[in-house]
Design a protein around this motif. Structure first.
Motif, PDB file in Angstrom:
ATOM      1  N   THR A  77       0.846  -1.185   0.000  1.00 39.15           N
ATOM      2  CA  THR A  77       0.000   0.000   0.000  1.00 39.15           C
ATOM      3  C   THR A  77       0.886   1.240   0.000  1.00 39.15           C
ATOM      4  OG1 THR A  77      -0.107  -0.190   2.414  1.00 39.15           O
ATOM      5  CG2 THR A  77      -1.995  -1.025   1.173  1.00 39.15           C
ATOM      6  N   ILE A  78       0.326   2.347  -0.449  1.00 39.33           N
ATOM      7  CA  ILE A  78       1.007   3.631  -0.375  1.00 39.33           C
ATOM      8  C   ILE A  78       0.022   4.681   0.115  1.00 39.33           C
ATOM      9  CG2 ILE A  78       2.703   3.130  -2.186  1.00 39.33           C
ATOM     10  CD1 ILE A  78       0.969   4.747  -4.130  1.00 39.33           C
ATOM     11  N   LEU A  79       0.567   5.739   0.679  1.00 40.36           N
ATOM     12  CA  LEU A  79      -0.250   6.851   1.138  1.00 40.36           C
ATOM     13  C   LEU A  79      -0.178   7.952   0.101  1.00 40.36           C
ATOM     14  CD1 LEU A  79      -1.957   7.616   3.645  1.00 40.36           C
ATOM     15  CD2 LEU A  79       0.070   8.770   4.539  1.00 40.36           C
ATOM     16  N   GLY A  86      -1.554  11.547  -0.460  1.00 39.01           N
ATOM     17  CA  GLY A  86      -2.241  12.551   0.333  1.00 39.01           C
ATOM     18  C   GLY A  86      -2.626  11.931   1.660  1.00 39.01           C
ATOM     19  N   ASP A  87      -3.908  11.923   1.961  1.00 36.35           N
ATOM     20  CA  ASP A  87      -4.399  11.270   3.175  1.00 36.35           C
ATOM     21  C   ASP A  87      -5.135   9.977   2.860  1.00 36.35           C
ATOM     22  OD1 ASP A  87      -3.424  13.110   5.032  1.00 36.35           O
ATOM     23  OD2 ASP A  87      -5.123  14.456   4.732  1.00 36.35           O
ATOM     24  N   THR A  88      -5.060   9.520   1.611  1.00 32.86           N
ATOM     25  CA  THR A  88      -5.757   8.312   1.176  1.00 32.86           C
ATOM     26  C   THR A  88      -4.779   7.155   1.037  1.00 32.86           C
ATOM     27  OG1 THR A  88      -7.463   9.569   0.008  1.00 32.86           O
ATOM     28  CG2 THR A  88      -7.146   7.279  -0.667  1.00 32.86           C
ATOM     29  N   ILE A  89      -5.184   5.984   1.484  1.00 34.22           N
ATOM     30  CA  ILE A  89      -4.358   4.784   1.359  1.00 34.22           C
ATOM     31  C   ILE A  89      -4.754   4.045   0.093  1.00 34.22           C
ATOM     32  CG2 ILE A  89      -3.793   2.558   2.420  1.00 34.22           C
ATOM     33  CD1 ILE A  89      -4.617   4.074   5.117  1.00 34.22           C
ATOM     34  N   ARG A  90      -3.786   3.698  -0.714  1.00 33.25           N
ATOM     35  CA  ARG A  90      -4.052   3.009  -1.983  1.00 33.25           C
ATOM     36  C   ARG A  90      -3.420   1.628  -1.956  1.00 33.25           C
ATOM     37  NH1 ARG A  90      -2.645   6.564  -6.907  1.00 33.25           N
ATOM     38  NH2 ARG A  90      -4.499   7.633  -6.090  1.00 33.25           N
ATOM     39  N   GLN A  91      -4.225   0.617  -2.194  1.00 33.11           N
ATOM     40  CA  GLN A  91      -3.739  -0.765  -2.236  1.00 33.11           C
ATOM     41  C   GLN A  91      -3.157  -1.056  -3.610  1.00 33.11           C
ATOM     42  OE1 GLN A  91      -6.807  -3.720  -1.633  1.00 33.11           O
ATOM     43  NE2 GLN A  91      -5.345  -5.332  -1.118  1.00 33.11           N
ATOM     44  N   LEU A  92      -1.959  -1.689  -3.632  1.00 33.20           N
ATOM     45  CA  LEU A  92      -1.251  -1.936  -4.887  1.00 33.20           C
ATOM     46  C   LEU A  92      -1.285  -3.395  -5.325  1.00 33.20           C
ATOM     47  CD1 LEU A  92       1.937   0.234  -4.250  1.00 33.20           C
ATOM     48  CD2 LEU A  92      -0.176   0.899  -5.420  1.00 33.20           C
ATOM     49  N   THR A 100      11.268  -2.113  -4.953  1.00 29.62           N
ATOM     50  CA  THR A 100      10.925  -2.259  -3.542  1.00 29.62           C
ATOM     51  C   THR A 100      10.523  -0.912  -2.960  1.00 29.62           C
ATOM     52  OG1 THR A 100      13.216  -1.898  -2.874  1.00 29.62           O
ATOM     53  CG2 THR A 100      12.523  -4.183  -3.276  1.00 29.62           C
ATOM     54  N   SER A 101       9.835  -0.953  -1.812  1.00 27.78           N
ATOM     55  CA  SER A 101       9.448   0.301  -1.159  1.00 27.78           C
ATOM     56  C   SER A 101      10.677   1.092  -0.746  1.00 27.78           C
ATOM     57  CB  SER A 101       8.557   0.017   0.054  1.00 27.78           C
ATOM     58  OG  SER A 101       9.217  -0.819   0.988  1.00 27.78           O
ATOM     59  N   MET A 102      11.753   0.401  -0.365  1.00 25.65           N
ATOM     60  CA  MET A 102      12.982   1.105  -0.010  1.00 25.65           C
ATOM     61  C   MET A 102      13.542   1.870  -1.212  1.00 25.65           C
ATOM     62  SD  MET A 102      16.523  -0.411   1.637  1.00 25.65           S
ATOM     63  CE  MET A 102      15.697  -1.046   3.097  1.00 25.65           C
ATOM     64  N   PHE A 103      13.535   1.234  -2.370  1.00 27.12           N
ATOM     65  CA  PHE A 103      14.006   1.891  -3.584  1.00 27.12           C
ATOM     66  C   PHE A 103      13.111   3.085  -3.923  1.00 27.12           C
ATOM     67  CE2 PHE A 103      13.608   2.385  -8.201  1.00 27.12           C
ATOM     68  CZ  PHE A 103      14.929   2.632  -8.567  1.00 27.12           C
ATOM     69  N   ARG A 104      11.789   2.890  -3.835  1.00 26.84           N
ATOM     70  CA  ARG A 104      10.863   3.981  -4.174  1.00 26.84           C
ATOM     71  C   ARG A 104      11.012   5.141  -3.198  1.00 26.84           C
ATOM     72  NH1 ARG A 104       7.587  -0.606  -5.013  1.00 26.84           N
ATOM     73  NH2 ARG A 104       6.514  -0.329  -3.011  1.00 26.84           N
ATOM     74  N   ASP A 105      11.183   4.841  -1.906  1.00 26.39           N
ATOM     75  CA  ASP A 105      11.385   5.912  -0.929  1.00 26.39           C
ATOM     76  C   ASP A 105      12.670   6.679  -1.225  1.00 26.39           C
ATOM     77  OD1 ASP A 105       9.083   5.232   0.401  1.00 26.39           O
ATOM     78  OD2 ASP A 105      10.074   4.104   1.990  1.00 26.39           O
ATOM     79  N   GLN A 106      13.726   5.962  -1.577  1.00 26.70           N
ATOM     80  CA  GLN A 106      14.990   6.619  -1.905  1.00 26.70           C
ATOM     81  C   GLN A 106      14.831   7.518  -3.127  1.00 26.70           C
ATOM     82  OE1 GLN A 106      18.105   4.105  -3.427  1.00 26.70           O
ATOM     83  NE2 GLN A 106      19.728   5.385  -2.548  1.00 26.70           N
ATOM     84  N   GLN A 107      14.130   7.034  -4.133  1.00 26.08           N
ATOM     85  CA  GLN A 107      13.929   7.820  -5.351  1.00 26.08           C
ATOM     86  C   GLN A 107      13.142   9.100  -5.082  1.00 26.08           C
ATOM     87  OE1 GLN A 107      15.263   6.991  -8.596  1.00 26.08           O
ATOM     88  NE2 GLN A 107      16.451   5.823  -7.092  1.00 26.08           N
ATOM     89  N   GLN A 108      12.303   9.067  -4.047  1.00 23.36           N
ATOM     90  CA  GLN A 108      11.499  10.248  -3.698  1.00 23.36           C
ATOM     91  C   GLN A 108      12.189  11.137  -2.668  1.00 23.36           C
ATOM     92  OE1 GLN A 108       7.138   9.400  -3.086  1.00 23.36           O
ATOM     93  NE2 GLN A 108       7.795   7.283  -3.437  1.00 23.36           N
TER      94      GLN A 108
END
Length: 305
Positions: free
Chosen positions: A128-130, A132-138, A254-262
């Motif tokens: 899942t990702i957040l 804004g304030d909405t949670i989106r299931q992937l 991975t979420s770690m990769f995506r967080d790093q990219q952001q």
């Protein structure tokens, strides 16, 4: 049973919203801004099969009115230090704490703060990702697994399991939760190290010279550390990790990769650094994991972490 969900982000918000929808007595412990948003707009989860919207009860750390029966701790590992102080008024002698964090470092931290008898093992599988304030299931992944750290079932773990089962996600009661924790750590570390160290998605890594070999070598290092700790990944889990990280044409990251990219904070020490240290203590050679960990720490230093 009164349940406190610590955090209403991509993980806590997803599972907590389902518990609210199922009629459970759930309160979210969040920061002031998130509390105001939840009170004003509710909590929305964009699921793969529709939208779930609930009107949750939200409190800040100063509004906790006493101990809860069950605490689901769903913050990021790097936010655990602050979360310990925030949640302390909600933890009484009969509170069961189920952490849904990555790695194993947090369990020792929680036991030191609240006592070994308060903490059980827990993990989740959810994508899942957040937004804004909405949670989106992937993806369809939506599982919480919990169990006593020493193995046998107990009345409290059975009660906790009953409270979360039948709420629109899979709830698994495990007699070997430590194996589950190590296997999830193995998968997260292998994927996180591969994608962040090599800087791309699996398909790109697979098609460049030495990309596939590097990914498999990282998987082998992660498996060796787990084995040295007495929790070697089952053959099916290792095969799954190898297949996922070497699939031709895959856009998997991975979420770690995506967080790093952001440019966001990453759980580098909890997922990679701790694994490297445990490997080195056990005499396991982990040069690729050490390189990935060092690269992420350089990234963190650059963003002032």
């Amino acid at each position: 049973m009164r349940t406190l969900v610590v955090g209403a982000g991509a993980v806590g918000g997803f599972f907590g919203a389902h518990l609210v929808e199922a009629g459970r007595d759930v309160t979210f412990l969040v920061r002031e801004r998130r509390a105001a948003a939840l009170r004003a707009d509710g909590l929305t989860v964009e699921k793969l099969d529709g939208t779930l919207h609930v009107e949750p009860t939200a409190v800040t750390k100063d509004e906790i009115d006493g101990p809860f029966d069950l605490v689901l701790l769903s913050v990021k590992s790097f936010a655990l230090g602050q979360a310990l102080d925030d949640v302390a008024p909600a933890v009484g002698p009969d509170t069961t704490i189920v952490p849904l964090l990555n790695g194993l470092q947090h369990i020792e931290t929680l036991q030191r703060r609240f006592g070994a008898d308060q903490v059980v093992g827990g993990l989740c599988f959810v994508a899942t990702i957040l937004v804004g304030d909405t949670i989106r299931q992937l993806s369809p992944l939506n599982t919480i697994m919990l169990g006593e750290l020493d193995g046998p079932e107990s009345p409290r773990i059975q009660a906790a399991h009953r409270e979360i089962e039948g709420a629109g996600f899979e709830a698994v009661l495990s007699r070997n939760i430590l194996q589950g924790l190590w296997e999830k750590w193995f998968i997260l570390a292998a994927g996180g190290a591969t994608t962040t160290l090599l800087g791309g998605d699996v398909g790109t890594i697979e098609r460049v010279p030495f990309g596939r070999e590097t990914a498999l070598a990282i998987v082998a290092e992660c498996a060796a550390v787990a084995a040295a700790a007495g929790h070697e990944p089952r053959p099916a889990m290792r095969a799954r990790a190898e297949a996922t990280l070497t699939e031709a044409g895959s856009d998997f990251t991975t979420s770690m990769f995506r967080d790093q990219q952001q440019g966001l904070e990453v759980e580098s020490d909890q997922i990679l650094g701790d694994l490297v240290r445990r490997g080195q203590t056990a005499g396991v050679s982990v040069p690729l994991l050490a390189a990935a960990s060092a690269a992420l720490e350089v990234y963190r230093a650059g963003r002032g972490a």
